[in-house]
Design a protein around this motif. Structure first.
Motif, PDB file in Angstrom:
ATOM      1  N   LEU A 119       0.810  -1.224   0.000  1.00  9.41           N
ATOM      2  CA  LEU A 119       0.000   0.000   0.000  1.00  9.41           C
ATOM      3  C   LEU A 119       0.840   1.270   0.000  1.00  9.41           C
ATOM      4  O   LEU A 119       0.480   2.237  -0.674  1.00  9.41           O
ATOM      5  N   VAL A 120       1.951   1.293   0.745  1.00  3.77           N
ATOM      6  CA  VAL A 120       2.594   2.585   1.006  1.00  3.77           C
ATOM      7  C   VAL A 120       3.039   3.312  -0.269  1.00  3.77           C
ATOM      8  O   VAL A 120       3.126   4.535  -0.275  1.00  3.77           O
ATOM      9  N   THR A 161       1.377   3.881  -2.751  1.00  4.79           N
ATOM     10  CA  THR A 161       0.266   4.668  -3.319  1.00  4.79           C
ATOM     11  C   THR A 161      -0.009   5.950  -2.517  1.00  4.79           C
ATOM     12  O   THR A 161      -0.862   6.739  -2.908  1.00  4.79           O
ATOM     13  N   LEU A 162       0.676   6.136  -1.385  1.00  5.97           N
ATOM     14  CA  LEU A 162       0.256   7.208  -0.474  1.00  5.97           C
ATOM     15  C   LEU A 162       0.981   8.527  -0.761  1.00  5.97           C
ATOM     16  O   LEU A 162       2.200   8.547  -0.930  1.00  5.97           O
ATOM     17  N   PRO A 163       0.235   9.635  -0.773  1.00  3.05           N
ATOM     18  CA  PRO A 163       0.859  10.946  -1.011  1.00  3.05           C
ATOM     19  C   PRO A 163       1.832  11.336   0.103  1.00  3.05           C
ATOM     20  O   PRO A 163       2.823  11.986  -0.151  1.00  3.05           O
ATOM     21  N   ASP A 164       1.554  10.918   1.348  1.00  6.40           N
ATOM     22  CA  ASP A 164       2.467  11.235   2.453  1.00  6.40           C
ATOM     23  C   ASP A 164       2.642   9.970   3.306  1.00  6.40           C
ATOM     24  O   ASP A 164       2.083   9.844   4.396  1.00  6.40           O
ATOM     25  N   PRO A 192       5.873   9.984  -3.314  1.00  5.16           N
ATOM     26  CA  PRO A 192       7.235   9.800  -2.799  1.00  5.16           C
ATOM     27  C   PRO A 192       7.792   8.400  -3.023  1.00  5.16           C
ATOM     28  O   PRO A 192       8.977   8.242  -3.288  1.00  5.16           O
ATOM     29  N   TRP A 193       6.932   7.356  -2.887  1.00  7.15           N
ATOM     30  CA  TRP A 193       7.431   5.989  -2.992  1.00  7.15           C
ATOM     31  C   TRP A 193       6.829   5.280  -4.197  1.00  7.15           C
ATOM     32  O   TRP A 193       6.637   4.052  -4.190  1.00  7.15           O
ATOM     33  N   HIS A 194       6.559   6.032  -5.244  1.00  6.15           N
ATOM     34  CA  HIS A 194       6.031   5.454  -6.484  1.00  6.15           C
ATOM     35  C   HIS A 194       6.997   4.379  -6.995  1.00  6.15           C
ATOM     36  O   HIS A 194       8.204   4.604  -7.030  1.00  6.15           O
ATOM     37  N   GLY A 195       6.456   3.224  -7.348  1.00  6.71           N
ATOM     38  CA  GLY A 195       7.316   2.127  -7.802  1.00  6.71           C
ATOM     39  C   GLY A 195       7.769   1.247  -6.651  1.00  6.71           C
ATOM     40  O   GLY A 195       8.470   0.269  -6.846  1.00  6.71           O
TER      41      GLY A 195
END
Ligand SMILES: C[S@@+](CC[C@H](N)C(=O)[O-])C[C@H]1O[C@@H](n2cnc3c(N)ncnc32)[C@H](O)[C@@H]1O
Length: 217
Positions: free
Chosen positions: A120-121, A123-126, A169-172
């Protein structure tokens, strides 16, 4: 930046086929057993209150409920939540599933023995703010379990993720080193378990980084 309605729409559209992936639907006996064994090894013995954040179609929630845990699942996508409810109900299991944002799970001031989140993480904006929020939902002495990785591709094959996703921030995905650095100040103990070598978990061999971060709060 991404916006929440387009993220919800993406996952709503993904819900119908989501379980076709071996590690999502856990339809193969071997894959299901591999995840079940892992969860058993990470969870404390006894009946735990578990919050499954970004629960998707509820496959891990189902395994947890099967083992006797009291599961609450939260997901942004109403269609994912519908499928999770239907999955547990079809199996004769009970679980509570709520539509809500992982950044602030809609569970009030309830505290959980375990907070689990898989994939999940990214996908998160923050994500760092969400991690702080999650740790606050775990009782002292409880357990945080994050099943994560850094993938070659994100999003369903052939379907690009939402517009602006590259700014996440954690895209990919996120490496174990980066995730550990974010979580370590929030917890008392932390370990990383590599999951890349166990093909049964994924329905075949994988070459990218896959791991679980298990931490004591
Ligand atoms: C890759 S899927 C993983 C689903 C499930 N954890 C699993 O491992 O099978 C990501 C899930 O996160 C949900 N999601 C994405 N952004 C979210 C958010 N901000 N809050 C809650 N859920 C979110 C999606 O709807 C989707 O079900």
């Amino acid at each position: 930046m991404t916006d929440s309605p387009s993220i919800t729409a993406y996952w709503d559209a993904a819900a119908a086929d989501f379980d076709a992936e071996p590690d999502h639907g856990l339809r193969a006996k071997e894959t299901r057993a591999a995840w079940s064994d892992l969860l058993t090894s990470w969870l404390p013995s006894g009946r735990s209150r578990v919050l499954d954040v970004g629960c998707g179609t509820g496959s891990l929630s189902e395994l947890l409920a099967e083992s006797g845990h009291r599961v609450t699942g939260v997901d942004l996508s109403p269609r994912m939540v519908d499928r999770a409810r239907a999955k547990l109900s079809a199996a004769g299991l009970s679980g509570r599933f709520l539509v809500g944002d992982a950044a602030a799970p809609p569970t009030g001031d309830e505290r959980f023995d375990v907070l689990l989140s898989r994939h999940l993480v990214w996908t998160l904006p923050d994500p760092e703010a969400a991690l702080g929020e999650w740790v606050g939902r775990i009782r002292p002495g409880g357990t945080l379990i994050l099943v994560e990785g850094r993938w070659r591709e994100s999003g369903r094959s052939g379907v690009p993720y939402v517009a602006g996703a590259e700014t996440l921030p954690w895209h990919g995905g996120v490496t174990a080193d980066v995730l550990s650095a974010a979580v370590r100040p929030l917890v008392t103990e932390l370990c990383i378990e590599s999951l890349a070598g166990d093909a049964a978990l994924w329905g075949g061999p994988v070459t990218d980084e896959r791991y679980a971060l298990v931490a004591r709060v």
